[in-house]
Write an enzyme that holds these catalytic residues in place. Structure first.
Site, short mmCIF file in Angstrom:
data_model
loop_
_atom_site.label_atom_id
_atom_site.label_comp_id
_atom_site.label_asym_id
_atom_site.label_seq_id
_atom_site.Cartn_x
_atom_site.Cartn_y
_atom_site.Cartn_z
N GLU A 57 40.65 68.47 8.56
CA GLU A 57 40.62 69.73 9.31
C GLU A 57 40.57 69.41 10.80
O GLU A 57 39.77 68.58 11.21
CB GLU A 57 39.33 70.52 8.99
CG GLU A 57 39.18 70.90 7.55
CD GLU A 57 37.79 71.49 7.25
OE1 GLU A 57 36.90 71.46 8.12
OE2 GLU A 57 37.62 71.97 6.13
N LYS B 6 39.38 69.29 14.41
CA LYS B 6 38.02 69.48 14.92
C LYS B 6 38.10 70.34 16.17
O LYS B 6 38.52 69.88 17.22
CB LYS B 6 37.37 68.14 15.21
CG LYS B 6 35.91 68.29 15.63
CD LYS B 6 35.25 66.93 15.70
CE LYS B 6 33.76 67.04 15.93
NZ LYS B 6 33.42 67.68 17.19
N ASP C 182 37.00 72.33 19.38
CA ASP C 182 35.98 72.12 20.40
C ASP C 182 35.42 73.48 20.82
O ASP C 182 35.85 74.06 21.80
CB ASP C 182 36.64 71.41 21.59
CG ASP C 182 35.62 70.63 22.39
OD1 ASP C 182 34.45 70.60 21.97
OD2 ASP C 182 36.01 70.06 23.42
N TYR D 156 34.50 76.82 8.08
CA TYR D 156 34.83 75.52 7.50
C TYR D 156 33.75 74.89 6.63
O TYR D 156 33.92 73.79 6.13
CB TYR D 156 35.24 74.52 8.58
CG TYR D 156 34.26 74.40 9.74
CD1 TYR D 156 32.97 73.98 9.54
CD2 TYR D 156 34.67 74.70 11.04
CE1 TYR D 156 32.08 73.86 10.59
CE2 TYR D 156 33.80 74.58 12.12
CZ TYR D 156 32.50 74.17 11.88
OH TYR D 156 31.62 74.05 12.92
N LYS E 105 37.85 60.96 16.15
CA LYS E 105 38.16 61.54 17.45
C LYS E 105 39.44 60.95 18.00
O LYS E 105 39.78 59.79 17.74
CB LYS E 105 37.02 61.24 18.44
CG LYS E 105 35.69 61.86 18.08
CD LYS E 105 35.70 63.33 18.44
CE LYS E 105 34.31 63.92 18.46
NZ LYS E 105 33.53 63.58 19.63
N CYS F 209 11.04 47.74 41.12
CA CYS F 209 11.37 49.12 40.75
C CYS F 209 11.66 49.91 42.02
O CYS F 209 10.84 49.92 42.94
CB CYS F 209 10.19 49.74 39.99
SG CYS F 209 10.38 51.51 39.72
N CYS G 210 8.64 52.82 42.28
CA CYS G 210 7.22 52.56 42.57
C CYS G 210 7.00 51.20 43.23
O CYS G 210 5.88 50.88 43.62
CB CYS G 210 6.39 52.68 41.30
SG CYS G 210 6.63 51.32 40.15
N CYS H 46 10.66 48.05 34.76
CA CYS H 46 9.59 48.22 35.74
C CYS H 46 8.27 47.96 35.03
O CYS H 46 8.05 48.44 33.93
CB CYS H 46 9.64 49.65 36.28
SG CYS H 46 8.12 50.20 37.05
N CYS I 207 3.93 54.35 37.50
CA CYS I 207 5.26 54.56 38.10
C CYS I 207 5.64 56.02 37.88
O CYS I 207 5.78 56.47 36.74
CB CYS I 207 6.29 53.63 37.44
SG CYS I 207 7.98 54.03 37.94
S1 IVH Z 1 31.75 70.34 9.53
C1 IVH Z 1 28.11 68.91 7.70
N1 IVH Z 1 34.17 70.95 10.25
O1 IVH Z 1 31.86 69.50 15.12
C2 IVH Z 1 29.21 69.63 8.30
N2 IVH Z 1 32.53 70.70 11.96
O2 IVH Z 1 30.47 67.01 15.66
C3 IVH Z 1 29.20 69.61 9.78
N3 IVH Z 1 33.35 71.11 14.21
O3 IVH Z 1 28.62 70.79 14.82
C4 IVH Z 1 30.25 70.40 10.40
N4 IVH Z 1 35.42 71.61 13.65
O4 IVH Z 1 30.49 72.31 15.75
C5 IVH Z 1 32.93 70.68 10.67
N5 IVH Z 1 36.34 71.53 10.74
C6 IVH Z 1 35.12 71.28 11.15
C7 IVH Z 1 34.76 71.31 12.51
C8 IVH Z 1 33.44 71.00 12.87
C9 IVH Z 1 34.56 71.48 14.65
C10 IVH Z 1 32.18 70.87 15.07
C11 IVH Z 1 30.91 71.55 14.65
C12 IVH Z 1 29.92 70.45 14.42
C13 IVH Z 1 30.48 69.37 15.28
C14 IVH Z 1 30.00 68.01 14.82
#
Ligand code: IVH
Length: 689
Positions: free
Chosen positions: A126, A128, A130, A237, A325, A419, A422, A437, A443
């Site tokens: 899926e 991801k 943002d 999701y 990623k 440091c 301090c 330190c 400190c």
């Molecule tokens: S699953 C245990 N699916 O990514 C399941 N997360 O880095 C956890 N996110 O907090 C989440 N797309 O905000 C899942 N297809 C997707 C996602 C997704 C974006 C985000 C979500 C999560 C974060 C974790």
């Protein structure tokens, strides 16, 4: 409270009358709680009133009153949202960046499950998104509440705002479980983000840095009509708690989501194995720029939900999913200065101050240089042009110096041996990379950093006590140690008179502090900021010792090397001798003990909950020998999930030893001590495996 009628059985007239009564009652409770600081009902009863109000409103949307309590969320006076506890925790994901790391993730899944190294794994991939994750609770198919992720255990109650989103179904189509938590990502499409910023700019309002911030800012509005006017989208999701099984695979679950009326990312797709996953990653990287929303990678989830259950969680992330990623974004900038920061354990960390530069949508002004070896290795100098890189949420890194662009007259950076805050000597023990330190709590930087850690989100989580305030209060002598924080309410008038404060904000701070006097043991242990005691270790300690007094007594006894208490501490699975030594050292210092006791005297420390009701709750278990039905790792995770403590060695305190094949010395030791031993088959029955 009088017996309530089922909402489904109410007539419109009855609903109208009840909504009027609930509105008046809830507003009276809000006043008692927030303005008079004298609640007259328990939180649970109060929540029940709000839930009933929301349930009636969901069934009779036309009867929602203009003064409906669902339009007011939490404490208007405190300027924030009410907290809402998730029924099942909201987890985060571990990241991978390279194909080899993804392969390692696959191997760890197979190892945990005891599968053959060549066994194929079926995933769903899926994109991801943002954005920001939210949890939506449905009862009998009706949307009753929604919350942000928060710290994963409780988030902010943004129900009223979520009700304004067209993408949040108020009712699920078709058959729905009695209770289910649906998780998804709220986001803003790129085009909507640009249009919003243009309108904001024209109106002289706040400009958002990126679509993610715009989505978060739009959802976290105290006035739901502002949220309603913002173009927010949602992809669902995942699920949290559910009262019944809704699918056998994740792919089938996504179909259920679609059937109920949620938007599911149309690019999500089942993938038959590692090779298909890698191809999907390439495909998504290629399509990324053309998508109407930001994605920063792909999430891979094991398709079979039964396998997901077996894999469970490690810390805050599931073992059954990972986020792969996209490669980091890079940019060039110039080092204007190198500053040394002093952390809470005294570590001196060099930070490059940069000419501000945009790296993948985020304005970067600082980059960590890690430590003195790292600066020397890269030979980073003030005046250098450097290549920066940012991956995900990770702090920007300096990859390399652009040699051709080095101006004349630069000099290598000389790392200080004192440091900078301090003036104490800063020492680097042989074999370590970090210089520290030696000033300890004398400190100011260390003292302030410890206090900042103490009130941070995973620790005491005190709202309104940010880094800047801590530093100012410390500098002015209002807080010297952690216990002083809980004495701040006595100095409310003095705080109110400070510049930038006032009666309302001082009052809110007192309330926020008072709300945190009661603290779970694990959070307290983490808050103390002991080296090597992170959140996971704090939880292990809390679970093992149960109460503050038991933990305190055990740590005092563990100061003696070779003592039974020291052995016990070091044998807790996941703790080990290095952490045991660190704790023993902390307790060997009388000033630390005095600080701890002073603090404990001001708090109401909750015992760690033993997973009640299971035969293994609170028991100390040792596994030995070769297990057949599951790997050692899975057995340990299962025992812990059932409330047991798993240790590596058998002692008088061991309750149960599970004997695999060819069990050796530990079986003999159990026999000597008369500790109960069981076979693997008996263990399986006990653990319900
Ligand atoms: S699953 C245990 N699916 O990514 C399941 N997360 O880095 C956890 N996110 O907090 C989440 N797309 O905000 C899942 N297809 C997707 C996602 C997704 C974006 C985000 C979500 C999560 C974060 C974790």
């Amino acid at each position: 409270m009088s017996a309530e009628r089922d909402v489904a059985a109410l007539s419109a007239a009855e609903a109208q009358a009840e909504l009027a009564r609930l509105a008046a009652e809830i507003v009276a409770h809000d006043r008692a709680y927030y303005e008079q600081d004298a609640p007259v009902v328990s939180d649970a009863d109060y929540d029940a009133l709000r839930r009933r109000n929301a349930a009636i409103e969901a069934r009779f949307p036309d009867l929602v009153r203009p003064d409906s309590p669902s339009h007011r969320v939490g404490a208007p006076a405190a300027g924030g949202f009410a907290k809402r506890r998730h029924l099942a925790p909201m987890l985060s994901l571990d990241n991978v960046f390279e194909p080899a790391e993804f392969t390692r993730f696959c191997s760890s899944v197979r190892r945990f499950l005891g599968l053959d190294e060549a066994a194929p794994l079926a995933f769903v991939g899926e994109p991801k998104i943002d954005g920001l994750s939210i949890s939506l609770t449905y009862e009998h198919g009706r949307f009753i509440a929604g919350a942000t992720r928060g710290d994963g255990l409780e988030g902010e109650d943004v129900t009223a705002n979520l009700r304004t989103l067209a993408a949040v179904p108020q009712r699920l189509h078709g058959h729905a479980p009695a209770l289910i938590e649906i998780r998804g990502e709220v986001f803003m499409a790129k085009a909507d983000f640009l249009a919003l910023n243009a309108t904001q700019a024209a109106a002289g309002e706040k400009i958002f840095a990126n679509p993610r911030n715009a989505a978060a800012g739009s959802l976290r509005q105290l006035d739901p009509s502002v949220t309603a006017a913002r173009p927010l989208s949602l992809f669902a999701y995942a699920m949290g708690e559910t009262s019944e099984s809704v699918a056998a695979t994740h792919g089938a679950f996504l179909d259920r989501l679609r059937g109920w009326g949620f938007a599911v990312n149309p690019l999500s797709r089942p993938l038959a194995g590692e090779a298909e996953a890698a191809a999907f990653q390439q495909e998504m990287a290629g399509r990324r720029a053309g998508l109407d929303y930001d994605i920063d990678g792909v999430v891979y989830k094991i398709d079979d939900l039964a396998l997901q259950r077996r894999l469970g969680f490690a810390g805050r992330a599931p073992r059954w999913a990972t986020a792969w990623k996209f490669p980091a974004e890079q940019a060039e900038s110039v080092v204007e200065a190198i500053r040394i920061q002093v952390g809470r354990t005294g570590a001196l960390t060099p930070v490059a101050i940069l000419a501000p530069v945009n790296v993948g949508g985020v304005l970067v002004r600082h980059a960590t240089l890690h430590n003195e070896d790292e600066i020397a290795r890269k030979d980073v100098r003030v005046g250098d042009t450097v290549i920066l890189q940012r991956a995900g949420d990770v702090i920007p890194q300096i990859v390399a110096v652009v040699a051709d662009k080095r101006p004349a007259g630069t000099v290598p950076f000389a790392f200080p041996d004192h440091c900078p805050v301090c003036g104490s000597l800063a020492l680097r023990p042989p074999g370590e990379v970090v210089r520290r330190c030696t000033g300890g709590l004398t400190c100011p930087a260390q003292a302030v950093e410890r206090l900042i850690h103490f009130v941070s989100r995973a620790a005491f989580d005190i709202e309104g006590l940010g880094e800047k305030t801590i530093a100012e209060f410390h500098a002015d002598g209002l807080i010297r140690g952690p216990a002083d924080i809980f004495r701040l309410p006595q100095r409310e008038a003095e705080i109110a008179a400070r510049e930038g404060w006032g009666e309302v904000s001082a009052r809110n701070l007192s309330l926020a502090i008072a709300a945190r006097r009661r603290i779970p043991l694990a959070r307290l242990l983490y808050a103390l900021g002991i080296r090597r005691v992170g959140e996971a270790t704090a939880r292990l300690l809390a679970r093992h010792y149960g109460s503050f007094s038991a933990w305190r007594a055990a740590m005092l006894a563990a100061r003696v090397i070779g003592s039974e208490a020291r052995e016990e501490l070091g044998s807790i699975s996941g703790i080990g001798p290095a952490i045991a030594e660190e704790l023993a050292e902390v307790f060997a210092e009388p000033r630390n003990l005095a600080t701890l006791d002073e603090l404990a005297g001001l708090l109401d420390i909750e015992d760690a909950p033993a997973a009640a009701g299971t035969a293994l709750a609170g028991k100390t278990v040792v596994f030995t020998g070769q297990l057949r039905s599951m790997t050692r790792q899975e057995a340990k995770a299962r025992a812990e999930a059932l409330g047991a403590k798993v240790t590596d060695s058998v002692s008088r305190k061991t309750d149960l030893v599970v004997l695999g094949e060819e069990a050796g010395s530990k079986a003999r030791r159990a026999a000597e001590l008369g500790v109960l031993t069981i076979t693997e088959a008996e263990w399986q029955a006990l653990a319900g495996a």
